[in-house]
Design an enzyme around this catalytic site. Structure first.
Site, PDB file in Angstrom:
ATOM      1  N   ARG A 109      26.976  11.945  18.497  1.00  0.00           N
ATOM      2  CA  ARG A 109      27.360  12.182  17.112  1.00  0.00           C
ATOM      3  C   ARG A 109      28.462  11.204  16.673  1.00  0.00           C
ATOM      4  O   ARG A 109      29.165  10.641  17.500  1.00  0.00           O
ATOM      5  CB  ARG A 109      27.855  13.619  16.932  1.00  0.00           C
ATOM      6  CG  ARG A 109      26.792  14.680  17.063  1.00  0.00           C
ATOM      7  CD  ARG A 109      27.373  16.074  16.889  1.00  0.00           C
ATOM      8  NE  ARG A 109      28.393  16.361  17.890  1.00  0.00           N
ATOM      9  CZ  ARG A 109      29.700  16.281  17.691  1.00  0.00           C
ATOM     10  NH1 ARG A 109      30.170  15.910  16.508  1.00  0.00           N
ATOM     11  NH2 ARG A 109      30.560  16.558  18.652  1.00  0.00           N
ATOM     12  N   SER A 115      30.500  20.550  25.139  1.00  0.00           N
ATOM     13  CA  SER A 115      29.464  19.821  25.859  1.00  0.00           C
ATOM     14  C   SER A 115      29.917  19.511  27.284  1.00  0.00           C
ATOM     15  O   SER A 115      31.047  19.069  27.515  1.00  0.00           O
ATOM     16  CB  SER A 115      29.149  18.512  25.120  1.00  0.00           C
ATOM     17  OG  SER A 115      28.181  17.769  25.801  1.00  0.00           O
ATOM     18  N   ASP A 153      22.869  27.119  22.251  1.00  0.00           N
ATOM     19  CA  ASP A 153      23.891  26.308  21.578  1.00  0.00           C
ATOM     20  C   ASP A 153      24.543  26.946  20.353  1.00  0.00           C
ATOM     21  O   ASP A 153      25.738  26.786  20.159  1.00  0.00           O
ATOM     22  CB  ASP A 153      23.295  24.956  21.177  1.00  0.00           C
ATOM     23  CG  ASP A 153      24.354  23.924  20.839  1.00  0.00           C
ATOM     24  OD1 ASP A 153      25.395  23.895  21.519  1.00  0.00           O
ATOM     25  OD2 ASP A 153      24.151  23.136  19.902  1.00  0.00           O
ATOM     26  N   ARG A 174      19.459  13.365  26.868  1.00  0.00           N
ATOM     27  CA  ARG A 174      19.133  14.716  26.409  1.00  0.00           C
ATOM     28  C   ARG A 174      17.635  14.979  26.446  1.00  0.00           C
ATOM     29  O   ARG A 174      16.822  14.050  26.391  1.00  0.00           O
ATOM     30  CB  ARG A 174      19.596  14.899  24.967  1.00  0.00           C
ATOM     31  CG  ARG A 174      21.094  14.784  24.748  1.00  0.00           C
ATOM     32  CD  ARG A 174      21.768  16.117  24.841  1.00  0.00           C
ATOM     33  NE  ARG A 174      23.195  16.043  24.550  1.00  0.00           N
ATOM     34  CZ  ARG A 174      23.963  17.106  24.347  1.00  0.00           C
ATOM     35  NH1 ARG A 174      23.439  18.317  24.405  1.00  0.00           N
ATOM     36  NH2 ARG A 174      25.247  16.967  24.103  1.00  0.00           N
TER      37      ARG A 174
END
Length: 537
Positions: free
Chosen positions: A61, A238, A257, A323
């Protein structure tokens, strides 16, 4: 259902501003999206059937490039100390320029739900430039039944155009990358980044803003539930184990999440999982590993063997943040409803790279609020450029980048829910023991799972506890199946003076970080702050 060369209806165009598109592919399912992604050279196919895409320069991000429109809705409600503002005029210019950039493009649209509770969910329409992004968000959000698509009227719109480059002078942003959120009109614009996680976190940010007004607590957490309806919530940043520890074959997975906690219990915001794959193995995490070997899963930035196309999950040359994104039903024991009763236990996860914190501690309600507002974990050397020794990270509410309102608002809401439902709270350290990172070793996952099981089944309440000298929380002295030495971090260090120095350093960091919250909390929470005390030999 591909609408090639067809414009949006005037109603939809009025909402999202997209006109004169070259084509619009609506609600395509995985097989069609595979065909488009492969045909457009957006992705490749891995052995086992997963779709593999690279995100380019942005492998995570871009929180510094996220902006919220400052208007009458947000002026007195958004936590501006944590958020960057964009004027309505700048957002309008950005919106118009992105719409102009999209003219002639063939885009993809998915109609999805954010939130499994029908009372509190939001209807989201997501427009993407890439087919693989469309599959990603289809995996991650909740897919409506076909009957629910006929009259789907979006309450939130996301436009994601990685090829668009923002103009900081014109659009009021920092760089050519931008994530702009208009909470009043419920529109999010994403440009200049191919990192797909920006889309899902935009939905989370929107729900974080909207739900507290309805007395629903939005949480950056995973959750699971036992056969007796004993829901457990796992807060954590995370890398602390949210996904790994909630994927327990003996319990039903609610989600990994993002969740809400409202009058009727806990509900998942999402319909999928977004798990880290670095060092992933079938032995340590069989449920998650199995999802990477099947059709429909999206792998991000995972290195493949050039000949066999077998994923190499030990290769972090592109990024440590590799991921996999998959629908939650790929986990065999996942909840079909995404809903569960009120929690019996809350677990706050931290990966303490200083080797100071015990593997588990029981928290009083005041201590739980202190650690929730602190949101501590640590980065270790080698995970980011320039990080050469452990670095403390404090992310309030275990998700500061997504907290649209002031942390005290979420903290007070959580505190009232904990009191109303008499929830047990625990701090679990999945980080280092026997020394700091580089000297000690990672907390054995078998010990962590044994301690968690004891907490969740209630047996941990019956063991003897000691009071930690520095943090004041209760630490078990002896737990069946766990080496007693590991329960006392100081005893695992060869150099006890070095442990004391690290403990003093970590306590000071906690106290310094919490200073900004002191005027927003009561005396009980202030009294829960740690205070270093040299151990008596």
């Amino acid at each position: 259902m591909a609408d090639q060369g067809v414009e949006l209806s005037s109603k939809d165009a009025g909402m999202c501003g997209l006109k004169e598109l070259g084509g619009l592919y609506r609600n395509l399912t995985a097989p069609a999206l595979y065909e488009h992604a492969l045909g457009r050279n957006e992705a490749v196919l891995a052995e086992g059937g997963a779709l593999v895409a690279d995100t380019g320069v942005h492998t995570g991000r871009s929180p510094k490039d996220k902006f919220i429109v400052l208007d009458d809705t947000t002026r007195d409600t958004v936590w501006w100390d944590n958020s960057s503002a964009m004027s309505p005029e700048q957002f309008a210019a950005l919106h118009a320029d992105m719409a102009a950039h999209a003219r002639g493009m063939s885009l993809y649209a998915q109609d999805l739900f954010g939130g499994a509770d029908p009372v509190h969910r939001i209807k989201v329409r997501v427009f993407t430039e890439y087919a693989w992004h469309s599959l990603f968000i289809r995996n991650l959000l909740i897919r409506p039944e076909p009957s629910e698509l006929a009259d789907f009227a979006p309450e939130m719109t996301i436009i994601d155009l990685p090829s668009f480059r923002a103009d900081p002078a014109r659009h009021g942003c920092r760089t050519e990358t931008v994530i702009a959120c208009d909470f009043t009109n419920r529109i999010v614009l994403i440009g200049g980044t191919s990192y797909a996680g920006e889309m899902k976190k935009s939905v989370f940010s929107m729900l974080n803003f909207l739900l507290p007004a309805s007395r629903v607590m939005p949480m950056h957490c995973s959750a699971n539930v036992g056969d007796e309806g004993d829901t457990a919530v796992f807060f954590g940043l995370s890398g602390t184990g949210k996904t790994t520890l909630s994927a327990d074959p003996s319990r039903t997975l609610i989600g990994d999440d993002e969740h809400g906690w409202g009058p009727d219990g806990v509900f998942n915001f999402e319909g999928g999982c977004y798990a880290k794959t670095i060092k992933l193995s079938a032995e340590a995490e069989p449920e998650i590993y199995a999802t990477t070997q099947r059709f429909g899963t999206v792998l991000e930035n995972v290195v493949l063997d050039p000949q066999t196309r077998v994923p190499d999950f030990d290769d972090g040359s592109k990024t440590e943040n590799t991921r996999c994104a998959y629908p939650i039903h790929f986990i065999s024991n996942a909840s079909p409803t995404g809903r569960a009763p009120h929690p019996k236990n809350i677990i706050m996860l931290t990966a303490d790279a200083f080797g100071v914190l015990p593997p588990i501690a029981r928290l009083t309600p005041a201590q739980a609020m202190y650690h929730f507002l602190s949101g501590y974990t640590a980065k270790v050397a080698g995970t980011e450029k320039g990080v050469t020794e452990p670095q403390a990270t404090f992310s309030t509410c275990f998700g500061a980048p997504f907290m649209s309102r002031h942390p005290s608002e979420y903290g007070n809401l959580l505190r009232s829910l904990i009191a109303a439902h008499q929830v047990d709270c625990w701090l679990v350290n999945t980080g280092w023991t026997g020394g700091a990172y580089g000297t000690g070793h990672r907390m054995p996952i078998r010990a962590t799972r044994t301690l968690l099981t004891a907490a969740l089944d209630g047996s941990l309440r019956d063991v003897a506890f000691r009071t930690d000298a520095n943090f004041g929380f209760a630490v078990p002295v002896e737990v069946p199946g766990v080496d007693a030495a590991i329960l006392d971090p100081r005893s695992t260090w060869a150099d006890k003076d070095a442990y004391d120095a690290q403990a003093a350093k970590l306590v000071d960091m906690f106290v310094s970080n919490f200073a900004k919250f002191e005027s927003h909390v009561d005396g009980a929470i202030l009294a829960a702050a740690p205070s270093f005390r040299a151990a008596a030999e």
